[in-house]
Write a protein that holds these residues in place. Sequence first.
Motif, PDB file in Angstrom:
ATOM      1  N   GLN A 125       0.825  -1.196   0.000  1.00 30.10           N
ATOM      2  CA  GLN A 125       0.000   0.000   0.000  1.00 30.10           C
ATOM      3  C   GLN A 125       0.870   1.262   0.000  1.00 30.10           C
ATOM      4  OE1 GLN A 125      -2.701   1.751  -0.426  1.00 30.10           O
ATOM      5  NE2 GLN A 125      -3.281  -0.125  -1.477  1.00 30.10           N
ATOM      6  N   TYR A 130      -5.587   3.327  -2.769  1.00 26.32           N
ATOM      7  CA  TYR A 130      -6.893   2.739  -2.423  1.00 26.32           C
ATOM      8  C   TYR A 130      -7.619   3.600  -1.389  1.00 26.32           C
ATOM      9  CZ  TYR A 130     -10.417  -0.413  -0.534  1.00 26.32           C
ATOM     10  OH  TYR A 130     -11.609  -0.951  -0.106  1.00 26.32           O
ATOM     11  N   GLU A 157     -13.416  -0.180  -4.996  1.00 21.50           N
ATOM     12  CA  GLU A 157     -12.538  -1.222  -5.556  1.00 21.50           C
ATOM     13  C   GLU A 157     -12.550  -1.174  -7.080  1.00 21.50           C
ATOM     14  OE1 GLU A 157      -9.726  -3.207  -4.653  1.00 21.50           O
ATOM     15  OE2 GLU A 157     -10.978  -3.725  -2.947  1.00 21.50           O
TER      16      GLU A 157
ATOM     17  N   HIS B 169      -4.072  -5.598  -8.350  1.00 19.52           N
ATOM     18  CA  HIS B 169      -4.294  -5.400  -6.915  1.00 19.52           C
ATOM     19  C   HIS B 169      -4.282  -6.715  -6.145  1.00 19.52           C
ATOM     20  CE1 HIS B 169      -6.154  -1.343  -8.200  1.00 19.52           C
ATOM     21  NE2 HIS B 169      -4.842  -1.279  -8.097  1.00 19.52           N
TER      22      HIS B 169
END
Lengths: 195, 195
Positions: A125, A130, A157, B169
């Motif tokens: 991350q 996100y 998402e 992802h």
Amino acid sequence: MPKIIDHEKRREQIAEATWRVIVEQGMEGATVRGIAKEAGLSLGALRHYFATQDELLMYAMQLVKERATARIADIAANEEWAPKERVTKIFLELLPTNQEKMVEMEVWFAFTVYFRHKREGFDAQHDGIYAGVRKLLDSADQMNLLRKGLDKEIETEKLYAVIDGLALHAYLEPQRVDGERITKVLEHHLASLFH
Amino acid sequence: MPKIIDHEKRREQIAEATWRVIVEQGMEGATVRGIAKEAGLSLGALRHYFATQDELLMYAMQLVKERATARIADIAANEEWAPKERVTKIFLELLPTNQEKMVEMEVWFAFTVYFRHKREGFDAQHDGIYAGVRKLLDSADQMNLLRKGLDKEIETEKLYAVIDGLALHAYLEPQRVDGERITKVLEHHLASLFH
């Protein structure tokens, strides 16, 4: 004081030289020796700024994130655009619609795959995108920009996937997936979320 | 005849050993010596099957594509599912919803970044997925599955971005983006295209 500023500026120049090496040759070329040459420095001078190759590479990746974050903060603070336009511009800032951002993208992919197997330093991350997408959708919702009844968890998402999928395809196929096409697809998707 | 089959089978075993090395150590570990060790072969024996490292790596990447293509052909030919269900299953086949496909994804990303700077061997459209997505949307349209008035050009690009974005992802954050979440987002997106 000026000395500290010069020190930081020189580190940024070395990081930019690192980006150029990666774009030209990939991570295989990103040795301390190769980067020193590209930056026009001796090996000893480069070591004055970065003690190890990993320290240099981590800094060079961090700088990608800092540059993008600074651009986004500028847009977010600019009140000459309406909220919907501002949100669209922020998302577009994450996408390689020009040469500068294409370089960042290239570096980001190379680093991501490279650092993956150096488990300790790896944080998936690392870019925080996100969480950023979720925050933007939440604030768009508070400003009453979103359609009613959206599942924000799934839409976050999906929007995040659209953004990074377009970025990946621009990286792989810049001929087809150019700035104009990226903008068209992103705006089309945001239109399905906004009312 | 059996000899030829054994030869091909052994090449596949070596390719699979290559995948394991890449998943464990990244491309840096994918030397001929390291792969021979993982495959339980001498360097000389490995050279009997692949003359150069690049020949081996290209074959190992090709095999990822072949395996996925074979699975998709199986689904496309299976008439026990209704057309809409079949299209959904085909798209899901492109996504890392299980361990086998996660390995393929990992190998695909490592190869893509690695081969990028070996310009001659690099073909951005090596996986043919963009053309495949367009073909699937066209055939869904012919079967009257799609909503009226869709811009198929934009929808192809967007669906392709959703697929590869989710794959990226899942590769970066397998904890959050697991098989269940991937399936949910993809089905949600297809529901916006199908009527």
